[in-house]
Structure formats: structure tokens, C-alpha cells
Design a protein around this motif. Structure first.
Motif, PDB file in Angstrom:
ATOM      1  N   ILE A  90      92.786 110.425  42.792  1.00  0.00           N
ATOM      2  CA  ILE A  90      92.612 108.961  42.808  1.00  0.00           C
ATOM      3  C   ILE A  90      91.796 108.586  44.039  1.00  0.00           C
ATOM      4  O   ILE A  90      92.146 108.971  45.162  1.00  0.00           O
ATOM      5  N   LEU A  91      90.702 107.861  43.830  1.00  0.00           N
ATOM      6  CA  LEU A  91      89.840 107.428  44.932  1.00  0.00           C
ATOM      7  C   LEU A  91      90.004 105.917  45.101  1.00  0.00           C
ATOM      8  O   LEU A  91      89.890 105.168  44.139  1.00  0.00           O
ATOM      9  N   ALA A  92      90.278 105.509  46.336  1.00  0.00           N
ATOM     10  CA  ALA A  92      90.500 104.069  46.566  1.00  0.00           C
ATOM     11  C   ALA A  92      89.924 103.684  47.916  1.00  0.00           C
ATOM     12  O   ALA A  92      89.905 104.498  48.843  1.00  0.00           O
ATOM     13  N   PRO A  93      89.470 102.419  48.048  1.00  0.00           N
ATOM     14  CA  PRO A  93      88.977 101.999  49.366  1.00  0.00           C
ATOM     15  C   PRO A  93      90.114 101.921  50.395  1.00  0.00           C
ATOM     16  O   PRO A  93      89.910 102.177  51.570  1.00  0.00           O
ATOM     17  N   ASP A  94      91.310 101.548  49.927  1.00  0.00           N
ATOM     18  CA  ASP A  94      92.474 101.449  50.823  1.00  0.00           C
ATOM     19  C   ASP A  94      93.716 101.693  49.990  1.00  0.00           C
ATOM     20  O   ASP A  94      93.672 101.630  48.758  1.00  0.00           O
ATOM     21  N   PHE A  95      94.842 101.942  50.655  1.00  0.00           N
ATOM     22  CA  PHE A  95      96.024 102.332  49.882  1.00  0.00           C
ATOM     23  C   PHE A  95      96.641 101.185  49.074  1.00  0.00           C
ATOM     24  O   PHE A  95      97.094 101.400  47.949  1.00  0.00           O
ATOM     25  N   PRO A  96      96.665  99.949  49.616  1.00  0.00           N
ATOM     26  CA  PRO A  96      97.217  98.867  48.788  1.00  0.00           C
ATOM     27  C   PRO A  96      96.496  98.713  47.452  1.00  0.00           C
ATOM     28  O   PRO A  96      97.126  98.466  46.426  1.00  0.00           O
ATOM     29  N   SER A  97      95.172  98.882  47.451  1.00  0.00           N
ATOM     30  CA  SER A  97      94.456  98.735  46.172  1.00  0.00           C
ATOM     31  C   SER A  97      94.818  99.873  45.225  1.00  0.00           C
ATOM     32  O   SER A  97      94.881  99.688  44.013  1.00  0.00           O
ATOM     33  N   LEU A  98      95.054 101.067  45.786  1.00  0.00           N
ATOM     34  CA  LEU A  98      95.488 102.188  44.935  1.00  0.00           C
ATOM     35  C   LEU A  98      96.816 101.845  44.259  1.00  0.00           C
ATOM     36  O   LEU A  98      96.980 102.003  43.047  1.00  0.00           O
ATOM     37  N   ILE A  99      97.768 101.360  45.065  1.00  0.00           N
ATOM     38  CA  ILE A  99      99.088 101.059  44.496  1.00  0.00           C
ATOM     39  C   ILE A  99      98.972  99.980  43.430  1.00  0.00           C
ATOM     40  O   ILE A  99      99.508 100.104  42.330  1.00  0.00           O
ATOM     41  N   VAL A 129      98.904 115.091  41.678  1.00  0.00           N
ATOM     42  CA  VAL A 129      98.125 113.883  41.970  1.00  0.00           C
ATOM     43  C   VAL A 129      97.807 113.830  43.465  1.00  0.00           C
ATOM     44  O   VAL A 129      98.707 113.870  44.305  1.00  0.00           O
ATOM     45  N   ASP A 130      96.514 113.786  43.774  1.00  0.00           N
ATOM     46  CA  ASP A 130      96.073 113.638  45.167  1.00  0.00           C
ATOM     47  C   ASP A 130      95.307 112.321  45.309  1.00  0.00           C
ATOM     48  O   ASP A 130      94.796 111.791  44.321  1.00  0.00           O
ATOM     49  N   ALA A 131      95.227 111.843  46.544  1.00  0.00           N
ATOM     50  CA  ALA A 131      94.532 110.564  46.759  1.00  0.00           C
ATOM     51  C   ALA A 131      93.539 110.692  47.898  1.00  0.00           C
ATOM     52  O   ALA A 131      93.766 111.427  48.862  1.00  0.00           O
ATOM     53  N   VAL A 132      92.427 109.968  47.753  1.00  0.00           N
ATOM     54  CA  VAL A 132      91.429 109.895  48.824  1.00  0.00           C
ATOM     55  C   VAL A 132      91.255 108.420  49.190  1.00  0.00           C
ATOM     56  O   VAL A 132      91.003 107.587  48.314  1.00  0.00           O
ATOM     57  N   ILE A 133      91.416 108.115  50.466  1.00  0.00           N
ATOM     58  CA  ILE A 133      91.237 106.737  50.933  1.00  0.00           C
ATOM     59  C   ILE A 133      89.936 106.680  51.717  1.00  0.00           C
ATOM     60  O   ILE A 133      89.752 107.403  52.700  1.00  0.00           O
ATOM     61  N   LEU A 134      89.035 105.822  51.274  1.00  0.00           N
ATOM     62  CA  LEU A 134      87.683 105.799  51.825  1.00  0.00           C
ATOM     63  C   LEU A 134      87.627 105.228  53.245  1.00  0.00           C
ATOM     64  O   LEU A 134      86.963 105.766  54.118  1.00  0.00           O
ATOM     65  N   THR A 135      88.304 104.116  53.480  1.00  0.00           N
ATOM     66  CA  THR A 135      88.137 103.421  54.766  1.00  0.00           C
ATOM     67  C   THR A 135      89.248 103.784  55.746  1.00  0.00           C
ATOM     68  O   THR A 135      90.277 104.338  55.360  1.00  0.00           O
ATOM     69  N   ASN A 136      89.037 103.389  56.995  1.00  0.00           N
ATOM     70  CA  ASN A 136      90.073 103.657  58.004  1.00  0.00           C
ATOM     71  C   ASN A 136      91.157 102.585  58.010  1.00  0.00           C
ATOM     72  O   ASN A 136      92.124 102.684  58.746  1.00  0.00           O
TER      73      ASN A 136
END
Lengths: 285, 565
Positions: B327-336, B353-360
Motif C-alpha cells: 500500500i502506497l500512501a502520502p501519509d498514514f491517516p490517508s492510508l487508514i 501487507v506492507d506499507a510505504v509512506i511517501l512524506t515525512n
């Protein structure tokens, strides 16, 4: 008793009048910031809508992003100067209170950092206590082929979404500039978008045409004003109005359930009414 | 999980909704005799795959046609070193152009796969110089607004090609050109034809009977052996689920069969619908009548409002057997919020299931400093991920709020590393082609789609082969959809029942204290709790899942646009 009845009548008369006045000016006390790439975009594509919103109570300001040096038939320095002068008159004709120019190079915005454009727009949204913005639709498709339009629209939308967050451009937050919650945005267009708002511009079309006539250097060749008017009539015919303009209207943080008065956020994590102290700086706007 | 026919049907429905600028679909009435046509092709094969027979028809009709090839095609083949691929692509491209009958081929020779980082004004100027010299009446290029074409090069080139039409006509642009080049023409190109490739979707409003000219296109495509061989191998790997691409070039007979099957059959199918042996469709845009065309669209949409939004189909989550979902998301709240419930369902079915968060996520906090927000969010993301069953979270740590300023190839390179080392079967990410959403979701979606498109191409990020052994193509992409209420976005064709995972979703969001602290500043959210020091999960948090659930007759659902590349 007669005095009491008389007093009640007077009270109801004024209450009804105030109510009617309020409904005629639903945006009284609210601020609209118009963000335009070029000096003629806002007047061509949304002049009637802007004049309508102003007549309904908005105080409007214009943030003009480029220097418009390429939109004319002579050399760029003179073109920029003429356009600069003509947009002042056009904006005034529409009822816009002031213009702020960011002076980026015309038709070369894709070379500029989008974050920089966003942050400079964001400053004015905060400084002017914007409640709403009006700009190009960042998602317009066929027909919208000017990259400046899309760049400015993206930057303006990004600014509107994030002006409330004190972590964005934190150095701006001094001397009375606070984070600002932008409630909603209107997006004009010249290509297909998700139209969800139609402005009946019957009462303001003449104001728009008068504004356009103030910008002959950009709104050329002769006859273009008539062509724009005809397009507004054709659009109006679709929706049953004499003239009309279309746009997309968006709520950035969800539609406020109870239409709360606009609030500002301060970095110290407190929320207060915009009617409070910093509102009193309105005179300096 | 889904059949291809459903995807095709949903795609067709979506296409019908998406900005039909000219509702009529008609046989071309145009004559090209005496016209001057410029074809701007991002890569050497694009124009053939998108509109080869149509262009051949224009030439046969008497037009003078020029080809502008923008990239050097060095990545359009993986069996040879890039320089050799480049040479072969160049030679094969010239042979194909000769078959087609172009008057001249102009090579801009930009780096293949990296055109997206060339500033638009620079590319536009080079194209405008060509337009001024040749004075074309007609432009044929990729559709700048096509949906779901993952190749970023295509969009960059097409937008510049269209923008250059007007720039070429204005004397205030490039005053040096007449001095350097001598007399030039200052005229706009109003007649424009757009194709799309790579599975892109766009409105088509005109078709050509290409019965006589299709053989030329097929012959030209067969000449492009290096690119066709790579394309065939990838298609084969996707079909069979093989973990690596063929290390042998395809022979001439196999390429012939592939080209006939893929491009000949499509033209035959369209021809049958329009009483021709072979037909090809394209989007014809009249630049001189843009406003009229827009007003016609408004009138059409007013009279023909789209039927109720297409219903997404409920997906059955299969047994995962250890297969990887990324799962690729700009931030974790948007992923959830957009895919958290689906993550739980997939984990429970046995997927990894793995996740990648783009921003800091440095701006998602109210603790006073970016560093504090970054630290808090990275820790809290891991707690939230554990609740959702996500195995690990990778933080790429690009500066939040500044992704638009980072070259796309820099972000893509990072995503390629992860895609190649994780080898996910399915990727879940934001849909960048829907409207009125957060701009960083758009940027991530576009760049990640491009990374998935490039991940099997060994010529992109060559050094990564030193440490990644096998690269399996992604077989399923789930673009998450949101903001339907605000925008009328209708692209969803798949839904996941997340009723049983809604509580984990809420629990995981509750673990994001830094983000929630920031949300408390928003008056609307604060008013919901009647408390300016709001710190809980927003009350309206489940509203969107509930609304989507209604559409597929379950209490709560998350919806996606599913693509099988």
C-alpha cells in the motif's frame, strides 16, 4: 396597549427588513480572494460570477500571479505595463477592493517551484482572512491547455487546503497574520469539469462586459467582448437564464453543518471567532 | 478477485462519463489533401500503436506528414545494453517511418523515461520552433488528458505539444527564432487528433476506415523488433505469472503473430461495428472551437445526466497464501481512511501487507516543530499499522507539502527500489485521475503508476539489478477512490466489505495522536465534539465508508478502481 402593539409592529418591521437584507447579502462580512494566472482570466471566465458574489456581500481581493508580459502585440516591457494598468480599472469595475501582484514570469510558471507559488498565495489568504477562493479549476481537461492556469489552480487549491495548518509557511505567522481556515472554493473553467454550480449572471453581465472593455490590450481582437457575451448567453440558454457562468464549488473541510461563522486558528492551539481582536485590523486590509 | 470483462465494462462506463467533449462518434469526413501534419510521438512506437493506420490514411490522402520523435527509446528493450538498444531503436524507427511515408523525421533525442523532468517551457520551445518552420495545419499526438495511461513521458510531451500550438503563433514568444532561422510562420494549429496508449482511457469521437492502410501500420510495428520483443515478453510474463522475463529475443514470426493478434484484431473488432473491415478510433479536438465545444458539452450533460453512478462490484477476498500486497500512501491517516479496512481484510485472508509512506509527515502535528512531528508520526504509524495487520511501514521521508518540487524521477527511483525488492502481486495507491483531492495524493499516484510501469524494465534504474534478482510484474493495481460526494468521481469498479474491520480502522486512527492533535485545530472538527480541545477520531470518520457500503448493500465498504496491467 396601543404603544405595545405599535412597538411590536416597529420591531417586526425592522426584523423583517433585516432578514430580507440578510438573505439578499448572505455573504456579508465574508472575504473572497480571487487567484488569477493572468490579468484577463478572472474577468473573461468568471466576471459575472465574481460581481454576483460581491453583490451578495463578499469583499473581494485579487491575487494576480504573472506579469502578463506576453499578452499583447508589442514589446514585453510595454505589454506588461499596459496590462498592469488596465487590470486595475477592470477589477475596480467588478467591485474588487484591491489587487496584489506576485509578478512571476508570464507563461513560464512551470519553471517556478510550485511550493513557492503556493506559499505566496497562502500568505495573502491568511493576511486577508479569506473565507473563500475563486480560481481556475485544477482538474479542467480538453480546452484547458495553458499550463499557467493549471499551475496556479493547483497552487491556489493547495494553499486553500492548508492555510489553516500552522506548520505550512510558519514564518508568515507574525504581525497579525494567523492560520486561516478557508471554507470553500469556486473554480471557473474553459474546459469540461464537474460543474455543480451555475451563476445566473443576468444582473451582472453588463458589469462584466464593462470590465472586459477596460482591458483592450488583452481582450482582443475587436469583437471578442461580443463573442464572450454570446458564449454567456449560450451557457445561460442551457440553464434557463439570460446569461450564465458555470463553475465547480468545493468545501475543503466538509460543509459546515451549522454554517458557523468563520474562525481563525492560532498557533497556540486555541480557536476564536474571527470577530475578535485581529478582525479589528480590517481597516488595514 | 475480478474478471477482466467486468473491468472492461466498468472502464467503458467510466469512459462514457468522463468529459465527453463531443458526444457524437462519427466517421471522419476530413480530407487531408494538401494538409501539413505534424505527429509528435513521445517514443518511437507510440504513434504506431496509437494511430498508425490513421496517420497512414492521412499520408495516402495527400497530406505532407512530419514525425517528431521526442525520446531516444534507449529503454525500449532489455536484452541489450542501453546504447545498443538506442542504436537499434533508432534504425528500426527510421525504417518504420520510411514504410509509413513520412516526409521527414525529426529527433529531439531526449532521455527515454525521463522526459517528465524536462521543463515544459523548454520542450514547448523546441516544438514551437518546428511548428513555426513547417506551418502545420494539423497536430497528431498523445492525449494530454487521457486517464490511466501510467507513462509520465506521454503526458509531458502531449501537454507541451498542445501548448506549443498557441505559443508558436504569438510573436511575444521566442523573438530570437526568426533571427536565427530566417522567416517563420506565426500560426496556431487548430486541428488536433489525440491517441492514447498503455491502457489509457479517453473519449473517442471519430473513426477512420483503415482497411487499406492498416497493413502499413502492422508492417511498421513489425519492423520495431527491439521494442516489440520486449513488449511481448512482458505481456507473456503477465499472462503466465512467470517471475522473470524471457532472455531470448522473439523471432520475426512470433512478432508478426503478436502484432497481428494485438493490433490487427482490435482494428477488425472496431471495423465490424462500423461496417468496415478495419477501423481505428481517435479523439478529434477542434482548437478553434474550444468554447463552442465546451458549451455543447454542457448542453449535452444537462440533457443527458449520467445515469446513477456505476455500482462497483463487491470483491471476494481470496486466500492470500503469503502473497504480498503493497500500500502506497502520502501519509498514514490517508492510508487508514482509504484502505485501512481492506488492509485488515487482506491480512486476515493470509496476504502479507506492507506499507510505504511517501512524506515525512512533518506538518501533521501541532507540537511546534517539524522534527517532533516526524518522530511522533513515525512511531505512531507503526502502532497503527500493527492494529491493521500491516507487517511493516517504510517511510521515504520526502518533505511533506513540497513533493511538487521534487523531480518525478527522484521519487520514482525510490519507489522502484521498493517495488523490486518487495515484488508485490497487488499494489494499492491513490487514484491520481480522479478530481478534487489532495494534490500529494495525485502526485504519488501518478509517479507510482509510472514506477509500476517501469519496474520490469531493467534499463530503468540499472544498478538495482545488482541486488534485486527476480522482478515479477504487478498483476493488480487498486487505485483508491474518494471524495465522490464532492466531485462526482465515478471511477470505482470494485469494493471491499470492511464492516468487520471498521473497529480496527477507528482504533488505528486513534493511535495517531500527533495527527489528531493537529486536526483539533480545525473548527469544524472541533465543533463536532463541542470542545475546542478535541482529541478523538472525527465523528464523521465512517461516513464515507457507510455511503460506499450503501452502494454495494453492505454496512461499510472501501472502493477502488481496479486495473490489471
Amino acid at each position: 396597549m396601543r404603544k405595545l402593539v405599535f412597538s411590536c409592529c416597529i420591531f417586526f418591521f425592522f426584523a423583517t427588513s433585516l432578514g430580507l437584507a440578510a438573505s439578499a447579502k448572505p455573504y456579508q462580512g465574508k472575504t473572497l480572494v480571487i487567484v488569477t494566472s493572468h490579468a484577463d482570466d478572472f474577468s473573461i471566465f468568471a466576471g459575472g460570477s465574481i460581481a454576483t458574489l460581491i453583490s451578495q456581500g463578499y469583499t473581494a481581493y485579487l491575487v494576480r500571479v504573472t506579469d502578463d508580459e506576453k499578452d499583447g502585440l508589442i514589446d514585453p516591457p510595454h505589454v506588461a505595463a499596459i496590462n498592469d494598468q488596465q487590470v486595475q480599472t477592470a477589477a475596480k469595475t467588478l467591485g474588487i477592493r484591491a489587487i496584489y501582484s506576485l509578478n512571476f514570469k508570464n507563461d513560464e510558471l512551470e519553471r517556478v517551484s510550485e511550493t513557492l507559488i503556493r506559499d505566496r498565495i497562502l500568505f495573502y489568504l491568511r493576511k486577508l482572512h479569506a473565507d473563500s477562493i475563486f480560481t481556475f479549476d485544477p482538474y479542467a481537461r480538453y480546452g484547458e491547455e495553458n499550463p499557467d492556469h493549471l499551475t496556479v489552480a493547483r497552487a491556489a487549491e493547495d494553499a486553500a487546503r492548508n492555510a489553516w495548518n500552522p506548520q505550512y509557511a510558519p514564518l508568515q505567522l507574525q504581525n497579525g497574520v494567523h492560520p486561516q481556515v478557508i471554507q470553500d472554493g469556486y473554480y471557473w473553467t474553459r474546459g469540461p469539469i464537474a460543474v455543480n454550480k451555475v451563476f445566473n449572471t443576468a444582473q451582472t453581465e453588463e458589469i462584466k462586459l464593462a470590465a472586459l472593455r477596460q482591458q483592450p490590450n488583452m481582450v482582443r481582437p475587436a469583437g471578442l467582448v461580443d463573442i464572450i457575451h454570446h458564449a454567456d448567453q449560450s451557457t445561460g440558454a442551457i440553464y434557463g437564464y439570460p446569461t450564465a457562468e458555470v463553475c465547480h464549488h468545493i468545501w475543503y473541510h466538509g460543509k459546515p453543518a451549522n454554517q458557523l461563522p468563520a474562525l481563525v486558528v492560532t498557533p497556540s492551539n486555541t480557536v476564536r471567532s474571527q470577530a475578535s481582536s485581529d478582525r479589528s485590523q480590517g481597516a488595514s486590509r | 478477485m475480478k474478471s477482466k470483462s467486468l473491468i472492461a465494462a466498468s472502464a467503458a462506463l467510466w469512459m462514457a462519463f468522463c468529459f465527453l467533449c463531443s458526444p457524437a462518434f462519427s466517421v471522419t469526413q476530413s480530407s487531408f489533401k494538401g494538409k501539413v501534419v505534424v505527429v509528435v510521438s513521445p517514443h518511437g512506437t507510440d504513434y504506431l500503436e496509437g494511430a498508425g493506420a490513421i496517420i497512414a490514411t492521412m499520408i495516402q490522402d495527400g497530406a505532407t506528414v512530419y514525425l517528431v520523435r521526442v525520446s531516444n527509446d534507449e529503454k525500449h528493450g532489455y536484452l541489450l545494453p542501453v546504447n545498443q538498444v538506442r542504436v537499434q531503436s533508432y534504425d528500426e524507427g527510421n525504417r518504420a517511418a520510411a514504410i509509413m511515408g513520412f516526409k521527414q523525421v525529426i529527433d529531439l533525442n531526449l532521455k527515454d523515461g525521463e522526459v517528465t523532468d524536462v521543463p515544459e517551457p523548454e520542450l514547448r520551445e523546441r516544438l514551437a520552433a518546428i511548428y513555426r518552420k513547417l506551418a502545420p495545419t494539423t497536430l497528431v499526438t498523445a492525449d494530454p488528458w487521457a486517464l490511466y495511461d501510467p507513462d509520465l513521458d506521454d503526458q509531458r510531451v502531449a501537454r507541451a505539444a498542445v501548448d506549443a500550438c498557441w505559443n508558436a503563433s504569438s510573436r511575444t514568444f521566442y523573438p530570437e527564432l526568426p533571427v536565427i532561422e530566417g522567416p517563420t510562420h506565426f500560426q496556431n494549429i487548430y486541428d488536433r487528433y489525440f491517441w492514447t496508449t498503455n491502457g489509457g482511457i479517453h473519449p473517442e469521437n471519430e473513426y477512420f476506415n483503415v482497411t487499406e492502410t492498416l497493413p502499413k501500420e502492422l508492417q511498421a510495428l513489425e519492423t520495431m523488433q527491439t521494442a516489440m520483443s520486449a513488449e511481448m515478453s512482458l505481456a507473456q510474463a503477465r499472462r503466465s505469472g512467470e517471475t522473470s522475463l524471457s532472455n531470448q529475443p522473439a523471432n520475426t514470426a512470433a512478432i508478426h503473430a503478436y502484432v497481428e493478434q494485438r493490433y490487427g484484431r482490435a482494428a477488425s473488432k472496431l471495423g465490424r461495428r462500423h461496417a468496415a473491415e478495419y477501423a481505428q478510433a481517435i479523439y478529434h479536438y477542434a482548437g478553434s472551437a474550444g468554447t463552442e465545444q465546451f458549451i455543447r458539452t454542457l448542453a449535452y450533460e444537462k440533457k443527458n445526466p449520467p445515469p446513477s453512478i456505476a455500482l462497483p462490484k463487491l470483491m471476494r477476498v481470496e486466500k492470500g497464501d503469503g502473497r504480498v500486497v503493497l500500500i502506497l500512501a502520502p501519509d498514514f491517516p490517508s492510508l487508514i481512511q482509504n484502505a485501512g479496512g481492506t488492509a485488515v481484510q487482506l491480512h486476515q485472508a493470509g496476504f502479507v501487507v506492507d506499507a510505504v509512506i511517501l512524506t515525512n509527515q512533518g506538518k501533521d502535528g501541532n507540537a511546534g516543530s517539524t522534527a517532533a512531528a516526524v518522530l511522533a508520526n513515525q512511531t505512531e504509524d507503526k502502532n497503527a499499522a500493527a492494529i491493521l495487520g500491516i507487517r511493516r511501514v517504510l517511510h521515504l521521508s520526502f518533505e511533506q507539502g513540497q513533493i511538487a518540487d521534487i523531480p518525478a524521477t527522484v521519487v520514482r527511483e525510490q519507489l522502484l527500489w521498493i517495488l523490486r525488492s518487495e515484488n508485490p502481486e497487488t499494489v494499492i495507491l491513490p487514484d491520481p485521475w480522479i478530481r478534487y483531492i489532495n494534490w500529494e495524493e495525485v502526485l504519488l499516484g501518478r509517479i507510482a503508476a509510472d514506477a509500476i510501469f517501469h519496474m520490469t524494465n531493467a534499463a530503468t534504474g540499472q544498478e538495482q539489478q545488482e541486488v534485486t534478482t527476480t522482478v515479477r510484474p504487478v498483476t493488480k493495481i487498486l487505485y483508491w477512490e474518494n471524495n465522490a460526494e464532492n466531485s462526482g468521481n465515478t471511477a470505482a469498479n470494485a469494493a471491499v466489505d470492511v464492516t468487520s474491520s471498521e473497529s480496527q480502522k477507528k482504533q488505528s486512527l486513534s493511535a495517531l495522536h500527533a495527527w489528531l492533535g493537529l486536526q483539533a485545530l480545525l473548527p469544524q472538527k472541533a465543533s463536532l465534539s463541542r470542545d475546542t480541545h478535541f482529541s478523538g477520531v472525527p465523528d464523521d470518520f465512517t461516513a464515507e465508508d457507510k455511503a460506499e457500503g450503501k452502494r454495494v448493500a453492505v454496512p461499510y465498504a472501501e472502493v477502488f478502481h481496479q486495473v490489471e496491467p
